[in-house]
Design an enzyme around this catalytic site. Structure first.
Site, PDB file in Angstrom:
ATOM      1  N   GLN A  40      27.082   9.241 -15.481  1.00 36.71           N
ATOM      2  CA  GLN A  40      28.375   9.599 -14.766  1.00 36.71           C
ATOM      3  C   GLN A  40      29.641   9.440 -15.098  1.00 36.71           C
ATOM      4  OE1 GLN A  40      27.021   7.226 -11.118  1.00 36.71           O
ATOM      5  NE2 GLN A  40      25.999   9.009 -10.462  1.00 36.71           N
ATOM      6  N   ASN A  41      29.898   9.040 -16.344  1.00 38.04           N
ATOM      7  CA  ASN A  41      31.171   8.726 -17.003  1.00 38.04           C
ATOM      8  C   ASN A  41      31.446  10.175 -17.791  1.00 38.04           C
ATOM      9  OD1 ASN A  41      33.335   8.456 -19.188  1.00 38.04           O
ATOM     10  ND2 ASN A  41      32.884   6.192 -18.517  1.00 38.04           N
ATOM     11  N   LYS A  42      32.957  10.752 -17.248  1.00 36.74           N
ATOM     12  CA  LYS A  42      33.230  12.017 -17.536  1.00 36.74           C
ATOM     13  C   LYS A  42      33.976  12.023 -18.854  1.00 36.74           C
ATOM     14  CE  LYS A  42      31.745  13.677 -13.714  1.00 36.74           C
ATOM     15  NZ  LYS A  42      30.465  14.223 -13.861  1.00 36.74           N
ATOM     16  N   PHE A  43      33.722  11.081 -19.679  1.00 32.17           N
ATOM     17  CA  PHE A  43      34.400  11.124 -21.214  1.00 32.17           C
ATOM     18  C   PHE A  43      34.185  12.604 -21.837  1.00 32.17           C
ATOM     19  CE2 PHE A  43      34.434  10.428 -25.561  1.00 32.17           C
ATOM     20  CZ  PHE A  43      35.903  10.351 -25.883  1.00 32.17           C
ATOM     21  N   THR A 140      37.859   7.517 -17.226  1.00 33.33           N
ATOM     22  CA  THR A 140      36.668   8.566 -17.154  1.00 33.33           C
ATOM     23  C   THR A 140      35.395   7.981 -16.308  1.00 33.33           C
ATOM     24  OG1 THR A 140      35.710   8.038 -19.456  1.00 33.33           O
ATOM     25  CG2 THR A 140      37.464   9.702 -18.934  1.00 33.33           C
TER      26      THR A 140
END
Length: 163
Positions: A40-43, A140
């Site tokens: 779920q981290n958007k990096f 992120t």
């Protein structure tokens, strides 16, 4: 010292122009041994959007995309004690030698911090008037609940420093 964790080696080469710094990997990233490994981290989604690259889960391909676009990734914290993944739970931290990395890689044009913790720690390490621009970007992390579009818009600042 229980729950002591360590960051990963930097992803950097002689072509890197932008250094992106996080605080220290979270639990999922440590389990996977990958930067920004939490699904779920958007990096990675942001990086692929910025450079119009086709998204992939393949970590080796992700690292190649960073290299292709002259991006380096590391963390401000070398090791610390922490329960879970929250930056607010970080205790007894030891810093990475960001200054030495920058001396060895003089082609870095700007430093971008992924969130407030990395930004605050970096300013303590390098000082507020460091010779390179130091820019705080929204985290992120899925815990930072700003919309994806808002995060992406801020992260576009990276493009201004690339030739």
């Amino acid at each position: 010292m229980q729950n002591r964790i360590s960051s990963f080696p930097p992803l950097i080469d002689d072509q890197s122009e932008i250094l992106i710094l996080g605080s220290i990997p979270g639990v999922k990233s440590l389990e996977k041994q990958q930067y920004y490994g939490h699904p779920q981290n958007k990096f990675w989604t942001i990086i692929f959007h910025l450079f119009n690259e086709e998204f992939t889960e393949d970590y080796n391909k992700r690292k190649k995309i960073l290299k292709k676009h002259h991006l380096a990734v590391w963390d401000v914290i070398d090791s610390c004690e922490r329960k879970g993944s929250l930056d607010s739970e970080i205790k007894n931290e030891e810093a990475n030698r960001i200054d030495e990395l920058l001396e060895e890689h003089a082609h870095i044009k700007a430093i971008f911090c992924n969130g407030g913790k990395s930004y605050k720690n970096l300013q303590k390490l390098l000082g507020k008037n460091y010779k390179l621009p130091i820019i705080q970007l929204p985290s992120t992390s899925p815990l930072h609940t700003v919309s994806f579009d808002s995060k992406l818009q801020e992260w576009r600042k990276i493009l201004e420093f690339l030739a």
